[in-house]
Design a protein around this motif. Structure first.
Motif, PDB file in Angstrom:
ATOM      1  N   LEU A 178      14.009  -1.756  10.244  1.00  0.00           N
ATOM      2  CA  LEU A 178      14.408  -3.047  10.754  1.00  0.00           C
ATOM      3  C   LEU A 178      15.621  -3.747  10.024  1.00  0.00           C
ATOM      4  O   LEU A 178      16.320  -4.602  10.702  1.00  0.00           O
ATOM      5  CB  LEU A 178      13.185  -4.048  10.024  1.00  0.00           C
ATOM      6  CG  LEU A 178      11.772  -3.861  10.783  1.00  0.00           C
ATOM      7  CD1 LEU A 178      10.953  -4.740  10.274  1.00  0.00           C
ATOM      8  CD2 LEU A 178      12.166  -3.359  12.484  1.00  0.00           C
ATOM      9  N   HIS A 233       0.521 -12.995  19.138  1.00  0.00           N
ATOM     10  CA  HIS A 233       1.088 -11.970  20.087  1.00  0.00           C
ATOM     11  C   HIS A 233       0.234 -11.980  21.109  1.00  0.00           C
ATOM     12  O   HIS A 233      -0.728 -11.460  21.166  1.00  0.00           O
ATOM     13  CB  HIS A 233       0.976 -10.516  18.952  1.00  0.00           C
ATOM     14  CG  HIS A 233       2.112  -9.770  19.553  1.00  0.00           C
ATOM     15  ND1 HIS A 233       2.094  -9.035  20.884  1.00  0.00           N
ATOM     16  CD2 HIS A 233       3.283  -9.166  18.846  1.00  0.00           C
ATOM     17  CE1 HIS A 233       3.091  -8.223  21.030  1.00  0.00           C
ATOM     18  NE2 HIS A 233       3.868  -8.417  19.976  1.00  0.00           N
ATOM     19  N   GLY A 279       9.189  -5.682  17.267  1.00  0.00           N
ATOM     20  CA  GLY A 279       8.358  -6.050  18.618  1.00  0.00           C
ATOM     21  C   GLY A 279       7.791  -4.876  19.179  1.00  0.00           C
ATOM     22  O   GLY A 279       6.440  -4.876  19.677  1.00  0.00           O
ATOM     23  N   ARG A 280       8.530  -3.787  19.104  1.00  0.00           N
ATOM     24  CA  ARG A 280       8.164  -2.634  19.939  1.00  0.00           C
ATOM     25  C   ARG A 280       6.952  -2.077  19.113  1.00  0.00           C
ATOM     26  O   ARG A 280       5.998  -1.256  19.883  1.00  0.00           O
ATOM     27  CB  ARG A 280       9.313  -1.522  19.961  1.00  0.00           C
ATOM     28  CG  ARG A 280       8.921  -0.380  20.535  1.00  0.00           C
ATOM     29  CD  ARG A 280       8.358  -0.568  21.886  1.00  0.00           C
ATOM     30  NE  ARG A 280       7.874   0.909  22.549  1.00  0.00           N
ATOM     31  CZ  ARG A 280       6.740   0.963  23.153  1.00  0.00           C
ATOM     32  NH1 ARG A 280       6.119  -0.058  23.723  1.00  0.00           N
ATOM     33  NH2 ARG A 280       6.406   2.171  23.619  1.00  0.00           N
ATOM     34  N   LYS A 331      17.745  -1.869  12.730  1.00  0.00           N
ATOM     35  CA  LYS A 331      17.257  -2.275  14.269  1.00  0.00           C
ATOM     36  C   LYS A 331      16.175  -3.323  14.166  1.00  0.00           C
ATOM     37  O   LYS A 331      14.883  -2.868  14.351  1.00  0.00           O
ATOM     38  CB  LYS A 331      16.794  -1.076  14.918  1.00  0.00           C
ATOM     39  CG  LYS A 331      17.901   0.087  14.908  1.00  0.00           C
ATOM     40  CD  LYS A 331      17.399   1.656  15.380  1.00  0.00           C
ATOM     41  CE  LYS A 331      18.742   2.347  15.609  1.00  0.00           C
ATOM     42  NZ  LYS A 331      18.169   3.684  16.236  1.00  0.00           N
ATOM     43  N   PRO A 332      16.200  -4.440  13.933  1.00  0.00           N
ATOM     44  CA  PRO A 332      15.352  -5.398  13.801  1.00  0.00           C
ATOM     45  C   PRO A 332      14.559  -5.667  15.119  1.00  0.00           C
ATOM     46  O   PRO A 332      13.542  -6.068  15.119  1.00  0.00           O
ATOM     47  CB  PRO A 332      16.198  -6.984  13.643  1.00  0.00           C
ATOM     48  CG  PRO A 332      17.497  -6.493  14.034  1.00  0.00           C
ATOM     49  CD  PRO A 332      17.648  -5.077  13.646  1.00  0.00           C
ATOM     50  N   GLY A 333      15.250  -5.175  16.365  1.00  0.00           N
ATOM     51  CA  GLY A 333      14.397  -5.459  17.484  1.00  0.00           C
ATOM     52  C   GLY A 333      12.966  -4.439  17.627  1.00  0.00           C
ATOM     53  O   GLY A 333      12.336  -4.838  18.294  1.00  0.00           O
ATOM     54  N   TRP A 334      13.117  -3.552  16.815  1.00  0.00           N
ATOM     55  CA  TRP A 334      12.151  -2.514  16.781  1.00  0.00           C
ATOM     56  C   TRP A 334      10.645  -3.158  16.355  1.00  0.00           C
ATOM     57  O   TRP A 334       9.545  -2.386  16.522  1.00  0.00           O
ATOM     58  CB  TRP A 334      12.499  -1.337  15.846  1.00  0.00           C
ATOM     59  CG  TRP A 334      13.354  -0.439  16.665  1.00  0.00           C
ATOM     60  CD1 TRP A 334      14.180  -0.602  17.628  1.00  0.00           C
ATOM     61  CD2 TRP A 334      13.327   1.084  16.225  1.00  0.00           C
ATOM     62  NE1 TRP A 334      14.886   0.401  18.064  1.00  0.00           N
ATOM     63  CE2 TRP A 334      14.587   1.340  17.356  1.00  0.00           C
ATOM     64  CE3 TRP A 334      12.735   1.949  15.590  1.00  0.00           C
ATOM     65  CZ2 TRP A 334      14.745   2.942  17.198  1.00  0.00           C
ATOM     66  CZ3 TRP A 334      13.118   3.310  15.512  1.00  0.00           C
ATOM     67  CH2 TRP A 334      13.975   3.713  16.230  1.00  0.00           C
TER      68      TRP A 334
END
Length: 719
Positions: free
Chosen positions: A461, A530, A469-470, A464-467
């Motif tokens: 993170l 979520h 959510g993935r 790649k902080p967007g990971w």
């Protein structure tokens, strides 16, 4: 002061007041303890330096004359400040002493001597605070002595707020000066062959060297002492265990029925280790064996077959597990493996402290009467009220969770029972040799067929902080296929606690602790919001829950009634849910390598492929990130154990629970000194082969007693 030896009590050697300080700071009680507090490094007194060119911040030695002496009260505390101005004829420097009025009697104007210390600056002038010095009446003599003393290494000791390295140096030097003969633990032939010093000379050269060249030979000798004495103690215990008389437990129809009903073929390693244990159980002495193997390699099967062999002659087996969740699961899985014919006959029984009183009394009665030939429990098995009719086998699951005293409390409930120790944390060869040198070690490497395996990925993170959510989308996708998932956190509630159930959580590289961001409470609340989890069943599990509630949650999860279990590391060992496919570990950098590997082993246990996602905010190129990356790189627990040892050092790997005799290596490092330890083991084995009681080696016998201490030696003998 009188002459002393290694067994002299410290109050007698250094006085009651100093001894009390040393006892509080370092738990020292004898001269031997004091002299085993070795210097951690050495400083140099420095070359003889003119005052005008003294290097600030470094050690220096000068020859000078006292020019003036003054005394004034200190502002912030009681006592006076002594200031002494000295000169070498060109420049001047100031010596300062706090609360030491007696210096006025020594440092009189006109006295000459050598002065050594760390150079500082105060109000633009060179200054020594609390320097060492030696005064002489003759200047020529002073200069000659100063040249010699400038070469002397200055021992620097680990100190505390109550006693400084400088004070320790003076205390130890005084004791060394009065030290009598020191019995040598090494046989003369070995010492001469390896060109080592005698024991007393080694201590003198390590603590009070006159030239740097004396230090290394002293430490080389003492390192061999440490390795040799420890290995001799372990091997001697092994010999003494084999002198005990054990009841032979031959196999019979119980084991034959069990093997015939097994729905699968045992792996080659399960067969090989099982055969070795079967032979151990019919020997005239008690088995003392450690079985290590990967998560899911079949250690429980091997242990259960040993229990059946003991039960054949009416003997009982007691299995102690570290948690109530694991103990309850062991009973269920053992009953299932035994099947409807054998389970009623052996009556596997659960005994834990969290059971209702009536249920616990019923279980204890079954154990005491011999009706239950397999008893599984937690620390409740150690209770004085828990007795056995004929305890023939003690099985310790996840040995690193128990200290030797706890294991002995269980072992003492039988007459020389056989002991089988299980661990799913692979042990590097060097650690096994140093920590478990008195145990026979067997390894199960091959894994059962039909397992889909585990894929591990890092979610970095920091880059790649967007990971993030993935990760949750991926969990939902697995659940949509009818599978289940674990989410592991380092704390119960990030707002209230730093850590839960793990030693490594919250520990930064500099040893300080930080508050975790994700606890079970926070993760559960986040998943409740979520959208992908709107129709999923999410439950929590942690160590503070009542035992019956924890067990109910785990059974519901095992039955598939819970989709996602958010938990602390209570799920680290033994939890077996074949349908669980996914493991998310939040703030993975807060866990050790072995712990991450253990947690990961909770998934991929059946035909469903396992997925482990290590979520971390650790920066690249940090030690914390290296641990996470190492786990993702391989599923080989044995290679990870070596990585763990290199990354964290043996102090963490050995742990404190294995008794001070084994974990408190002072001079040795189990990785760097593996060859020396192996050589010492061979040398010790040679000595003990001809003299198992060490009657011809009194120096070694005394060193073992002194090194281990009465309590530690007792623990070692009971392990």
């Amino acid at each position: 002061m009188p002459q002393v030896d290694l067994d002299t009590p410290l109050p007698q050697a250094v006085g009651e007041k100093v001894a009390a300080t040393l006892s509080r700071a370092f738990t020292m009680t004898t001269v031997g303890d004091l002299l085993a507090h070795y210097p951690r490094r050495y400083a140099r007194r420095g070359e003889l330096t003119p005052i005008s060119s003294l290097p600030v911040g470094e050690m220096a030695t000068i020859v000078a004359e006292v020019k003036s002496v003054s005394e004034r009260p200190m502002r912030q505390r009681r006592g006076s400040l002594i200031e002494v101005v000295i000169s070498d004829g060109v420049g001047e420097a100031t010596l300062t002493f706090f609360g030491q009025k007696w210096r006025l009697q020594e440092l009189r104007v006109g006295r000459q001597g050598i002065f050594s210390g760390k150079v500082g600056v105060f109000k633009g002038k060179q200054q020594f605070a609390h320097p060492d010095y030696e005064l002489f009446d003759d200047e020529v003599e002073a200069r000659v002595t100063a040249v010699a003393r400038s070469l002397e290494p200055i021992p620097i000791y680990s100190a505390t707020s109550t006693i400084t390295s400088w004070q320790l140096r003076k205390i130890i030097a005084d004791v060394i000066a009065r030290l009598g003969d020191v019995p040598d633990p090494l046989p003369d032939e070995l010492r001469e062959r390896r060109q080592l010093l005698d024991a007393r000379t080694a201590l003198v050269q390590v603590h009070t060297p006159t030239v740097p060249e004396q230090v290394r030979p002293g430490f080389e000798t003492l390192r061999m002492h440490e390795a040799f004495v420890l290995q001799a103690a372990l091997l001697q215990h092994r010999i003494q265990v084999r002198r005990l008389a054990a009841t032979a437990r031959p196999a019979g129809d119980l084991l034959e029925q069990f093997d015939a009903a097994l729905p699968f073929e045992r792996t080659p390693d399960q067969i090989a280790v099982g055969d070795v244990i079967a032979d151990d159980l019919v020997n005239e002495w008690p088995m003392n064996r450690l079985v290590q193997g990967e998560v899911g390699s079949g250690k429980t099967l091997v242990a259960l077959r040993a229990m059946l062999q003991v039960a054949q002659s009416g003997g009982q087996a007691a299995l102690i597990a570290p948690t109530e969740v694991l103990a309850a699961q062991h009973v269920r899985s053992i009953a299932k493996m035994l099947g409807p014919r054998l389970a009623p006959e052996l009556m596997p029984t659960l005994l834990t402290g969290a059971q209702p009183a009536a249920e616990r009394r019923k279980a204890a009665l079954r154990a005491a009467s011999g009706q239950a030939r397999i008893v599984v429990g937690t620390h409740a098995l150690l209770s004085a009220s828990t007795t056995f009719a004929d305890l023939g086998l003690v099985v310790v699951d996840e040995q690193h969770r128990f200290g030797v005293e706890q294991r002995e409390a269980l072992r003492a409930k039988g007459t020389s029972p056989h002991v089988l120790v299980l661990t799913a944390t692979p042990i590097p060869r060097t650690v096994a040799m140093t920590v478990f040198g008195d145990l026979d070690v067997s390894t199960i490497r091959t894994m059962p067929t039909g397992r889909a395996g585990i894929s591990t990925f890092v979610a970095p993170l920091a880059e790649k902080p967007g990971w993030f959510g993935r990760v949750w989308e991926r969990v939902a996708e697995e659940v949509a296929q009818g599978r289940q998932a674990f989410v592991v956190c380092a704390a119960i509630d990030a707002e209230k606690a730093v850590v839960d159930d793990t030693d490594d959580a919250g520990m930064l590289e500099d040893g300080t602790r930080t508050r975790t961001r994700w606890g079970v409470v926070q993760a559960t609340a986040m998943l409740a919001q979520h959208p992908s989890f709107a129709d999923l069943t999410v439950a929590t599990l942690h160590g503070k829950m009542p035992a019956d509630e924890k067990d109910a949650v785990m059974q519901a999860f095992a039955r598939g009634e819970i989709d996602v279990l958010v938990a602390t590391t209570v799920v680290e060992v033994g939890v077996d849910v074949p349908n669980a496919s996914t493991m998310v570990i939040l703030e993975a950098e807060r866990f050790g390598v072995s712990q991450l590997h253990q947690l990961r082993g909770r998934v991929g246990r059946g035909s469903v492929p396992g997925l482990c996602l290590l979520v971390t905010e650790a920066d690249p190129d940090t030690a914390a990130r290296s641990r996470v990356e190492a786990v993702a790189a391989t599923t080989d627990g044995f290679s990870l154990a070596e990585v763990d040892l290199e990354l964290r050092g043996e102090g963490d790997v050995l742990g404190d629970a294995q008794s001070g005799a084994r974990s408190s290596l002072r001079l040795l490092r189990v990785v760097a000194d593996a060859d020396l330890i192996a050589q010492a083991r061979d040398e010790a084995a040679s000595v003990l082969q001809n003299d198992p009681d060490l009657s011809e080696h009194p120096g070694l016998a005394a060193a073992i007693a002194r090194r281990l201490g009465e309590d530690e030696r007792g623990a070692l003998h009971r392990n």
